[in-house]
Scaffold this active site. Structure first.
Site, PDB file in Angstrom:
ATOM      1  CG  ASP A  60     110.558  30.265 -24.781  1.00 34.82           C
ATOM      2  OD1 ASP A  60     109.826  29.291 -24.550  1.00 34.82           O
ATOM      3  OD2 ASP A  60     110.719  31.170 -23.961  1.00 34.82           O
ATOM      4  CG  HIS A 226     114.017  34.133 -22.768  1.00 29.04           C
ATOM      5  ND1 HIS A 226     114.454  32.829 -22.959  1.00 29.04           N
ATOM      6  CD2 HIS A 226     112.738  34.168 -23.267  1.00 29.04           C
ATOM      7  CE1 HIS A 226     113.507  32.128 -23.535  1.00 29.04           C
ATOM      8  NE2 HIS A 226     112.452  32.909 -23.739  1.00 29.04           N
TER       9      HIS A 226
END
Length: 252
Positions: A60, A226
């Site tokens: 991320d 994610h």
């Protein structure tokens, strides 16, 4: 989030897991939260610890910092692993109504005037847990110690401010940096991993998008959303070990 991988990687490597500027337990009073500035933080940290070259693994926002490290400091970055992101320019290029709903935080956190900070700080744990649920896949079960760390950070207004400054930079100066670097490539060996149930592969195959920056990049999707380091830790660890072994052979 790296608790599973760090233990295994530390058996054969020195593992350094710093907070980004203003995140976690770090404190920052500066206003520059660009990926370029945070990349320089990391390079300076590693030099202070005595490492002239090193491998970089990021997820991320950390992966966006790692991307910029490899472009701006490819003389010290031996290899790169990027987990569950697209290049910043491609996120903005794909930002239609559907992606805007999934990635609403890109737009919300980028607002100025202390709007997002004020709203989040009213109920920080509600915001945190909503964000975690929205981005995780069907398999995600957060380690209780990790979740406690996330909660402590979310309840710190200076961390919330760092989140917002980070995303404000991603909508402005980081886009400018990446636009200026379009067409520039790096030969740093790169591994790209993403969650098959997440947003990253929703519109396009992520690998060719990263190969535009790192032509030798290889990678694959893994089960989960994610948070693949926590959703499928064994698979992520195995991929990282193989990647680092390849980097060591090339450096020998």
């Amino acid at each position: 989030m790296w608790h599973a991988q760090a233990r295994c990687l530390a058996e054969g490597h020195r593992v350094i897991a710093p907070d980004l500027r203003g995140y976690g337990q770090s404190v920052s009073t500066c206003d520059d939260f660009s990926f370029r500035a945070m990349a320089e933080d990391m390079v300076e940290l590693m030099a202070t610890l005595g490492h002239e070259s090193f491998d970089v693994i990021g997820h991320d926002r950390g992966a966006r910092v790692a991307h910029r490290m490899a472009l701006d400091h490819d003389q010290v970055v031996r290899s790169l692993a990027l987990l569950d992101i697209l290049p910043t320019l491609d996120v903005w290029r794909q930002m239609d109504a559907g992606l805007g709903l999934r990635y609403y935080h890109w737009l919300f956190l980028a607002q100025g005037g202390r709007l997002p900070e004020t709203l989040i700080n009213a109920r920080p744990l509600f915001y945190l847990e909503h964000a975690l649920r929205g981005l995780g896949g069907s398999r995600v079960t957060f380690d209780e110690a990790a979740l406690a760390s996330y909660r402590r950070a979310a309840e710190n207004p200076s961390v919330v401010e760092a989140w917002c400054k980070d995303y404000q930079s991603a909508a402005t100066v980081d886009r400018d940096h990446d636009l200026a670097d379009q067409g520039r490539t790096s030969e740093v060996p790169t591994l790209v991993l993403w969650g098959e149930e997440g947003t990253v592969p929703l519109y396009e195959d992520p690998l060719p998008l990263w190969q535009a920056w790192f032509p030798s990049a290889t990678g694959t999707g893994l089960p989960g959303g994610h948070f693949i380091a926590e959703e499928c830790p064994d698979q992520v660890t195995a991929r990282l070990i193989d990647h680092l072994a390849g980097s060591a052979r090339e450096s020998a």
